[in-house]
Scaffold this active site. Sequence first.
Site, PDB file in Angstrom:
ATOM      1  N   ASP A   7      -9.088  -4.166   3.397  1.00 47.07           N
ATOM      2  CA  ASP A   7      -7.994  -3.718   2.404  1.00 47.07           C
ATOM      3  C   ASP A   7      -6.880  -3.780   3.416  1.00 47.07           C
ATOM      4  OD1 ASP A   7      -6.313  -2.600   0.196  1.00 47.07           O
ATOM      5  OD2 ASP A   7      -6.734  -0.698   0.970  1.00 47.07           O
ATOM      6  N   GLU A  67      -8.695  -8.556  -0.883  1.00 43.30           N
ATOM      7  CA  GLU A  67      -7.930  -8.894  -2.206  1.00 43.30           C
ATOM      8  C   GLU A  67      -6.768  -9.838  -2.051  1.00 43.30           C
ATOM      9  OE1 GLU A  67      -7.930  -4.696  -4.413  1.00 43.30           O
ATOM     10  OE2 GLU A  67      -6.081  -5.410  -3.828  1.00 43.30           O
ATOM     11  N   ASP A 139      -8.328   3.878   1.699  1.00 44.36           N
ATOM     12  CA  ASP A 139      -8.026   2.619   2.144  1.00 44.36           C
ATOM     13  C   ASP A 139      -9.491   2.134   2.365  1.00 44.36           C
ATOM     14  OD1 ASP A 139      -4.989   2.193   2.125  1.00 44.36           O
ATOM     15  OD2 ASP A 139      -5.221   3.749   3.617  1.00 44.36           O
TER      16      ASP A 139
END
Length: 157
Positions: A7, A67, A139
């Site tokens: 992330d 992502e 996170d």
Amino acid sequence: MLILGLDPSLSCTGWGVVRVEGARLSHVANGQIATDAKAPMAARLAVLQAGVAEVIAAHRPDRAAAEEVFANKNPQSTLKLAQARGAVLAACGVANIEVREHAARLVKKAVVGTGAADKRQVQAMLKVLLPGAQVAGADAADALAVAIADAHLGGRG
């Protein structure tokens, strides 16, 4: 198989490693790599790249997942995210680790069952999917969710 979920963020990049054995998932490790907001950009990016490189060296994942990038309303925030992402992905590239990218909605759907899930719902499902895992922070939780989604999606995304 070990999957490293990432992330990326300039202020604090989350990471999480899960082991996949057939349909079974287990927690290996997770953490966060924080940078000093007062440090020069190049130094902050170096901290992120070195931190991810250390995680890769310690856990030797088979692949990584992150992502897909999204655009913020603030162009400066988008640029900083892209730079942090570049440093994190470069660490994977140096280690010759494939990085699969998944849309945020797809990650949420794979973990919670709905693409509209909020962070609280994702974190609650992590407790169900990875019982006993001590998550280092929000996170790291997001990074574990990305790793789990990648395991469930089998590279689709």
